[in-house]
Motif scaffolding. Sequence first.
Motif, PDB file in Angstrom:
ATOM      1  N   ASN A  14       0.791  -1.234   0.000  1.00  0.00           N
ATOM      2  CA  ASN A  14       0.000   0.000   0.000  1.00  0.00           C
ATOM      3  C   ASN A  14       0.820   1.278   0.000  1.00  0.00           C
ATOM      4  O   ASN A  14       0.322   2.319   0.401  1.00  0.00           O
ATOM      5  N   GLY A  16       1.944   2.450  -2.732  1.00  0.00           N
ATOM      6  CA  GLY A  16       1.624   3.078  -4.019  1.00  0.00           C
ATOM      7  C   GLY A  16       2.457   2.562  -5.180  1.00  0.00           C
ATOM      8  O   GLY A  16       2.563   3.219  -6.207  1.00  0.00           O
ATOM      9  N   LYS A  17       3.017   1.366  -5.049  1.00  0.00           N
ATOM     10  CA  LYS A  17       3.865   0.813  -6.107  1.00  0.00           C
ATOM     11  C   LYS A  17       3.103   0.637  -7.415  1.00  0.00           C
ATOM     12  O   LYS A  17       3.558   1.044  -8.478  1.00  0.00           O
ATOM     13  N   THR A  18       1.944   0.003  -7.309  1.00  0.00           N
ATOM     14  CA  THR A  18       1.200  -0.293  -8.528  1.00  0.00           C
ATOM     15  C   THR A  18       0.727   1.000  -9.191  1.00  0.00           C
ATOM     16  O   THR A  18       0.750   1.119 -10.424  1.00  0.00           O
ATOM     17  N   THR A  19       0.318   1.972  -8.390  1.00  0.00           N
ATOM     18  CA  THR A  19      -0.117   3.255  -8.940  1.00  0.00           C
ATOM     19  C   THR A  19       1.032   3.923  -9.692  1.00  0.00           C
ATOM     20  O   THR A  19       0.861   4.397 -10.817  1.00  0.00           O
ATOM     21  N   ASP A 120       1.538  14.165  -1.174  1.00  0.00           N
ATOM     22  CA  ASP A 120       0.369  15.026  -0.953  1.00  0.00           C
ATOM     23  C   ASP A 120      -0.292  14.731   0.392  1.00  0.00           C
ATOM     24  O   ASP A 120      -0.645  15.627   1.143  1.00  0.00           O
TER      25      ASP A 120
HETATM   26  P1  GDP Z   1       0.716  -0.936  -3.654  1.00  0.00           P
HETATM   27  O1  GDP Z   1       0.152  -1.929  -2.696  1.00  0.00           O
HETATM   28  O2  GDP Z   1       2.034  -0.444  -3.175  1.00  0.00           O
HETATM   29  O3  GDP Z   1       0.749  -1.423  -5.055  1.00  0.00           O
HETATM   30  O4  GDP Z   1      -0.231   0.360  -3.576  1.00  0.00           O
HETATM   31  P2  GDP Z   1      -1.282   0.879  -4.638  1.00  0.00           P
HETATM   32  O5  GDP Z   1      -0.585   1.415  -5.827  1.00  0.00           O
HETATM   33  O6  GDP Z   1      -2.313  -0.170  -4.860  1.00  0.00           O
HETATM   34  O7  GDP Z   1      -1.862   2.119  -3.844  1.00  0.00           O
HETATM   35  C1  GDP Z   1      -2.612   1.988  -2.655  1.00  0.00           C
HETATM   36  C2  GDP Z   1      -3.583   3.150  -2.534  1.00  0.00           C
HETATM   37  O8  GDP Z   1      -2.878   4.369  -2.331  1.00  0.00           O
HETATM   38  C3  GDP Z   1      -4.436   3.348  -3.754  1.00  0.00           C
HETATM   39  O9  GDP Z   1      -5.742   3.667  -3.306  1.00  0.00           O
HETATM   40  C4  GDP Z   1      -3.805   4.548  -4.460  1.00  0.00           C
HETATM   41  O10 GDP Z   1      -4.765   5.290  -5.183  1.00  0.00           O
HETATM   42  C5  GDP Z   1      -3.278   5.348  -3.295  1.00  0.00           C
HETATM   43  N1  GDP Z   1      -2.093   6.137  -3.643  1.00  0.00           N
HETATM   44  C6  GDP Z   1      -0.994   5.699  -4.272  1.00  0.00           C
HETATM   45  N2  GDP Z   1      -0.087   6.684  -4.391  1.00  0.00           N
HETATM   46  C7  GDP Z   1      -0.632   7.782  -3.811  1.00  0.00           C
HETATM   47  C8  GDP Z   1      -0.192   9.138  -3.606  1.00  0.00           C
HETATM   48  O11 GDP Z   1       0.911   9.534  -3.965  1.00  0.00           O
HETATM   49  N3  GDP Z   1      -1.046   9.976  -2.983  1.00  0.00           N
HETATM   50  C9  GDP Z   1      -2.268   9.579  -2.538  1.00  0.00           C
HETATM   51  N4  GDP Z   1      -3.038  10.456  -1.918  1.00  0.00           N
HETATM   52  N5  GDP Z   1      -2.712   8.312  -2.705  1.00  0.00           N
HETATM   53  C10 GDP Z   1      -1.913   7.432  -3.340  1.00  0.00           C
END
Ligand code: GDP
Length: 691
Positions: A14, A16-19, A120
Motif C-alpha cells: 500500500n 503506491g507501487k502499482t499506482t 500530498d
Molecule cells: P501498492 O500496494 O504499493 O501497489 O499500492 P497501490 O498502488 O495499490 O496504492 C494503494 C492506494 O494508495 C491506492 O488507493 C492509491 O490510489 C493510493 N495512492 C498511491 N499513491 C498515492 C499518492 O501519492 N497519494 C495519494 N493520496 N494516494 C496514493
Amino acid sequence: MNNNLTIALAGNPNSGKTTLFNAITGAHHKVGNYPGVTVEKREGIRVRGDKQYRFIDLPGIYSLTAYSIDEVVARDFILDEKPDIIVDVLDSTNLERNLYLCLQFQELGIPVIGALNMSDEAEAKGIIVDEKNLSLSLGLPLVKTIGPKGIGIDALLDAIDATVSAPSDSHSIHYGDEIESRLAILQKSIAADTAFSAKYPARWLAVKLLEKDANAYERLKEHSGAPQIEAAAREAVTWLDKHYGKDSEIIVTEQRYGYIRGAVRESIKIVKHADFSVTEAVDKVIMNRFLSLPIFILVLWSVFQLTFLLGEYPMAWLETFFGFLSDTILNTMSDSLIRSLLVDGIIGGVGGVLSFVPLIVILFFLLSILEDVGYMSRAAFATDKLLHAFGLHGQSIFPMMLGFGCSVPAIMASRTLKSPRDRIITILITPFMSCGAKLPVHVLLAAAFFPNHAASMVMVLYAVGVVLSLCCAFVLKKTVLKGDPTPFVMELPPYRAPTPQGILWHVWEKTWLYVKKAGTIILASAILIWAITSFPAYEPAPGAAEESVVNAEAALEHSYAGQLGHFIVPVFRPMGFEWKLAAASVTGFAAKEVIVSTLGILYRVGTEEDEESEGLRDAIRQDPDMNPLAAFVFMLFTLIIPPCFAALATIKAEIGWKWLGFEVLFLLVLGWTLCTIVYQLGSLFGLGVLL
Ligand code: GDP
Ligand code: MG
C-alpha cells in the motif's frame, strides 16, 4: 552505457507501487505470475529517448527476511535476477517504518532510489520532509512523487539516469563497533570466494547470517568455505546473544530503527496536525494499554450475546419448517423404507444442521463488520501480549474467532500469518474453538443434564476450548514447532465505514463453505447412519413383546450401528460412555452435527413419537446408562476430538498430509486421555450422582 535497464519497484504494501507503475508504464505492461506461485507479476516497458526501461512491480513487503510468500517472491527476484536499480516506493506519511526495508535494499549493493510517494497526503497531515537533507543522511537519491497524479515521474526517471551514469558508492548503515567487527570478519571470508561473492553481496549476507536468516544459511552452502563461515557466524550470534542479553536478530533490528530515527529526526518536521483524526481519537481509548484487552473481551462477549439473541428466531422458524416437512411426509406417505430414509435420515440429519445456519450467518456477519471497520487489527494488538505468553501472535486472533463459527474458513484465514510456524500452530489449534456444529451437541446435553445451568455449561465448554487451544499452542511451540518468535510489524489501518457489498461478500464466502458441507458430507453421513441403524432388518420373535418401544430398541441393538457400538464400547468405557454414545462418537467423526442426529435415531422410541429435541432430551436423561458426569465428559470429548472431514480436508490442503496425520493423532490421544482422567476422577468423587 546500458540502454536497457531492469528496474524493480519495491516497497511496503500500500505504499503506491502499482499506482506509480501504471503512471510510469501506462498501458505497456503485462500481468503474469511468478514461477510456481499465485503471486501476480506485473512487468512493463517505458521508452524515453533512446533508452528503454523495464519495470517490475514487486509484491509489497516489510522486510527482506522472508517469511510470507510475497516476501519470498520479492527477495528471490532481487537476489536472483539482480535488477539494475531498485526504486523503493516509500509512504511519506509513515517514513520511519518504510525506511526499514530501504536500509536492507541498500545493503544489497544494488543502487537504490527512494520515491517519496504520498507526498500530498504527508503534506495534508502536516508532515514536512526535507528530502535533500534526508537524502544526504541516508545516502540515496530521493524524489517526491504523487502516484495518482503522475507527479514526480520525470524527476524519478532523471534520477534513474543519473544513478546509472554516475553510480555512487553504496552507503550502508553502521551497526555499532561490536557488531561491525564481527561483520568485518564474516564479510572478509565471504568475499574470499569470488564466484560466490559475485552472486551475493558479502556485506548483505554477513548481516543476514547475524540475523539468523535461514535462507541466507541455505544460500551460503554454495560457498567453498561454507562450514567455516557458518561456524564463525554461529559463534558471532552466540556472542551477541550473550553480550546484549537479547536475540541477535532483535539487536540488528533495533540498530536499524535507531539509525532511521536518527536520520529522520533531522529531516522530518511535523507541524501541528491539520485536521482532527477520528481514528486517532478512537484509538486513544480502544488501544489504551489497560483498556484494550477488556474492550476486546467485551466486544467478543457482545458478539456472542447478539448472535444467540438474534439467531434464536430464525432457528425456531427453520425447526418448525423441518418439523412441518417431516409431518407432511409422515401423513402423506405410507410406512416404507423410503419414508423412513426421508424423515429419519435426510430431514433429521441435514435439517438439524441447516437449522444452525442462521447462527453461523449472524456470527460471520458481526465478525465481518469488525474486520471491515478495522477493529480486527486492533484486536490483534490487544491480544498480542496475552497470546505471546503462549507462543502465539496477535495475528492469530482472527482465525481463532472465526473458528467459533466454522473451522473451514478459520483455517483458511490463517493464510495471512507471516511465519509458517505460527500459521501451522494456529491451524492446529483452531479446532479447539468450539464451532457451530459442536453447539447443538452441547446444547442438547447441557439442557438434558444441567437444566438449570444449561447456558453456563455451554459457556464453560467454550472457555475450556480456548484454554486448551492456548495450552496446546504453548506445548507445540516448545516441542514439535520449536523456534524463535518472528518479529513483524502489525498494521493499524484507519477506521472505515464497511461497505454492504464487502460485508455480504465476506459472509457469503464463509457461510457457503458451511452450507456446502451440509449438502455433501452431512447428507452422505446422514444416509449412511440411517442405513446402519435400519439394517439388518429386525424380525421380532413370535410372541415377543407387542410394544413398539421395546421392539424399536431391540432392533437398534441388532442393527449394524448397535453392533458397532457394542464392538467398540470397551475403548469408550473408561470415559463413561455406553454403546449409544460410543456409536455417536464414531459417526461424529464425519461431522459433529451428525452426533445429534445419531443420538436422535438411537434414542427414537418408535417412529410415531415426534423427533423434537424435547423428546430426545427426555429420552437421553432417562437412559440408565447416562448421568451428568458422563454427559459432561461426552461434551468435552466432542470438543477435543478431530474436527469434521471438511475441516480435515482443509488442513490437508493448507499444510499437508504430515500435519493432518499429526493433528488427528494428537487430538485423539489428547481427547481420550483427558476425558478418561476427568471421568475417572469425577467418579472417584462421586460426581456422577451428585451433579
Ligand atoms: P501498492 O500496494 O504499493 O501497489 O499500492 P497501490 O498502488 O495499490 O496504492 C494503494 C492506494 O494508495 C491506492 O488507493 C492509491 O490510489 C493510493 N495512492 C498511491 N499513491 C498515492 C499518492 O501519492 N497519494 C495519494 N493520496 N494516494 C496514493
Ligand atoms: Mg500493488
